[in-house]
Design a protein around this motif. Sequence first.
Motif, PDB file in Angstrom:
ATOM      1  N   ARG A 150       0.835  -1.202   0.000  1.00  0.00           N
ATOM      2  CA  ARG A 150       0.000   0.000   0.000  1.00  0.00           C
ATOM      3  C   ARG A 150       0.867   1.247   0.000  1.00  0.00           C
ATOM      4  NH1 ARG A 150      -5.885   0.590   0.504  1.00  0.00           N
ATOM      5  NH2 ARG A 150      -6.218   2.839   0.636  1.00  0.00           N
ATOM      6  N   ARG A 151       0.432   2.268  -0.710  1.00  0.00           N
ATOM      7  CA  ARG A 151       0.954   3.613  -0.515  1.00  0.00           C
ATOM      8  C   ARG A 151       0.061   4.248   0.543  1.00  0.00           C
ATOM      9  NH1 ARG A 151       1.012   3.330  -6.419  1.00  0.00           N
ATOM     10  NH2 ARG A 151       3.170   3.147  -7.111  1.00  0.00           N
TER      11      ARG A 151
ATOM     12  N   SER B  70      -1.709   6.555   3.566  1.00  0.00           N
ATOM     13  CA  SER B  70      -1.971   7.967   3.830  1.00  0.00           C
ATOM     14  C   SER B  70      -0.845   8.556   4.664  1.00  0.00           C
ATOM     15  CB  SER B  70      -3.296   8.113   4.583  1.00  0.00           C
ATOM     16  OG  SER B  70      -3.488   9.458   4.979  1.00  0.00           O
TER      17      SER B  70
ATOM     18  N   ALA C 222      -3.434   6.252   8.238  1.00  0.00           N
ATOM     19  CA  ALA C 222      -2.185   5.470   8.141  1.00  0.00           C
ATOM     20  C   ALA C 222      -2.175   4.349   9.166  1.00  0.00           C
ATOM     21  CB  ALA C 222      -0.979   6.382   8.335  1.00  0.00           C
TER      22      ALA C 222
ATOM     23  N   GLU D 160      -4.440   1.484   8.291  1.00  0.00           N
ATOM     24  CA  GLU D 160      -3.789   0.581   7.343  1.00  0.00           C
ATOM     25  C   GLU D 160      -2.805  -0.341   8.067  1.00  0.00           C
ATOM     26  OE1 GLU D 160      -2.254  -1.322   3.903  1.00  0.00           O
ATOM     27  OE2 GLU D 160      -4.152  -0.272   4.300  1.00  0.00           O
TER      28      GLU D 160
ATOM     29  N   PRO E 224       5.745   4.657   0.561  1.00  0.00           N
ATOM     30  CA  PRO E 224       5.597   6.113   0.685  1.00  0.00           C
ATOM     31  C   PRO E 224       6.110   6.825  -0.561  1.00  0.00           C
ATOM     32  CG  PRO E 224       7.520   5.371   1.900  1.00  0.00           C
ATOM     33  CD  PRO E 224       6.826   4.129   1.414  1.00  0.00           C
TER      34      PRO E 224
ATOM     35  N   GLN F 141      -0.908  17.406  -1.963  1.00  0.00           N
ATOM     36  CA  GLN F 141      -1.912  16.427  -1.547  1.00  0.00           C
ATOM     37  C   GLN F 141      -1.529  15.875  -0.177  1.00  0.00           C
ATOM     38  OE1 GLN F 141      -2.996  13.563  -4.673  1.00  0.00           O
ATOM     39  NE2 GLN F 141      -1.869  14.822  -6.132  1.00  0.00           N
TER      40      GLN F 141
ATOM     41  N   THR G 158      -2.953  14.234   2.004  1.00  0.00           N
ATOM     42  CA  THR G 158      -3.382  12.896   2.399  1.00  0.00           C
ATOM     43  C   THR G 158      -2.395  11.811   1.977  1.00  0.00           C
ATOM     44  OG1 THR G 158      -4.695  12.690   0.380  1.00  0.00           O
ATOM     45  CG2 THR G 158      -5.825  13.491   2.357  1.00  0.00           C
ATOM     46  N   CYS G 159      -1.569  12.078   0.979  1.00  0.00           N
ATOM     47  CA  CYS G 159      -0.660  11.023   0.507  1.00  0.00           C
ATOM     48  C   CYS G 159       0.759  11.520   0.232  1.00  0.00           C
ATOM     49  CB  CYS G 159      -1.224  10.341  -0.736  1.00  0.00           C
ATOM     50  SG  CYS G 159      -1.664  11.450  -2.068  1.00  0.00           S
ATOM     51  N   ASP G 160       1.072  12.751   0.606  1.00  0.00           N
ATOM     52  CA  ASP G 160       2.402  13.302   0.338  1.00  0.00           C
ATOM     53  C   ASP G 160       3.333  13.072   1.527  1.00  0.00           C
ATOM     54  OD1 ASP G 160       4.580  14.624  -0.622  1.00  0.00           O
ATOM     55  OD2 ASP G 160       3.741  16.639  -0.412  1.00  0.00           O
ATOM     56  N   TRP G 161       4.231  12.104   1.377  1.00  0.00           N
ATOM     57  CA  TRP G 161       5.212  11.814   2.424  1.00  0.00           C
ATOM     58  C   TRP G 161       6.477  12.652   2.277  1.00  0.00           C
ATOM     59  CZ3 TRP G 161       4.851   8.821   6.759  1.00  0.00           C
ATOM     60  CH2 TRP G 161       3.715   8.016   6.884  1.00  0.00           C
TER      61      TRP G 161
END
Length: 239
Positions: free
Chosen positions: A56-57, A59, A65, A68, A87, A93, A95-98
């Motif tokens: 998974r990528r 959140s 996160a 998950e 990641p 974004q 919600t998904c930008d690490w």
Amino acid sequence: MSRKKVLWVVHYDDVNGFLESARQYGATGVAIHTDNDVRKAIDVFHAAGMAVYAWRRPSALRDPAMREAQGAVELFAHGLDGYYVGPEGAPGQATCDWDRPGLADLATSFCETVSSAANGRPFGVTSHYRAMAQHPHLPWAAFFAHATVLLPLACWRGAKGKVGHGDPADTYATSIRLWEAAGAEHDLIVPMAGELDKVTAAEITAYAAKATSEGVEDLHFYADRPSVKAAVRAAVRNA
């Protein structure tokens, strides 16, 4: 050399259809995105003698996160053979930008939760093959600290065309060099090939040959799609 071949997938409509596809590739295991019914897949693939990994990528927000991470814990209890976290950077974004400062603690919490449940089974990290050269603020050290395998996504061609120099061996070597520069332990690095629907059979053969020259036994392929050519499937099977 006895090789593990792991076929990655983003989505499938029917688990038995995916099993048949994995057999066509000669896969010894599959890595299934957790949007699918991984629990059901574990039963189906284990019965066929194949390993099942989840990926998974996640959140970059704490609550989703950690949901998950807890889902991974539950899958390990059901017999999951390993988990890969992916990641990535996604500017603008949240919600998904690490690739932002201040996420090391969340990365550590996520990895500690999953790696503890793995209990010796593989816990891997995958991301862009250029590592810090692509995502300088991603908390690489926090992810690497818990990993048992590191899987740079060393694609040499994608939806927008050539990646890097478009050469499998060059991308493979570059991924090792740049992941080491980000703090990765050399012996844990297993570059991943792809994207399978954009590459040629000859390029898959070149990728496998580069792995051999680097002393890397395992091969990972991203990702199974209906549009992958039969010749590419055969090249993966013969790698």
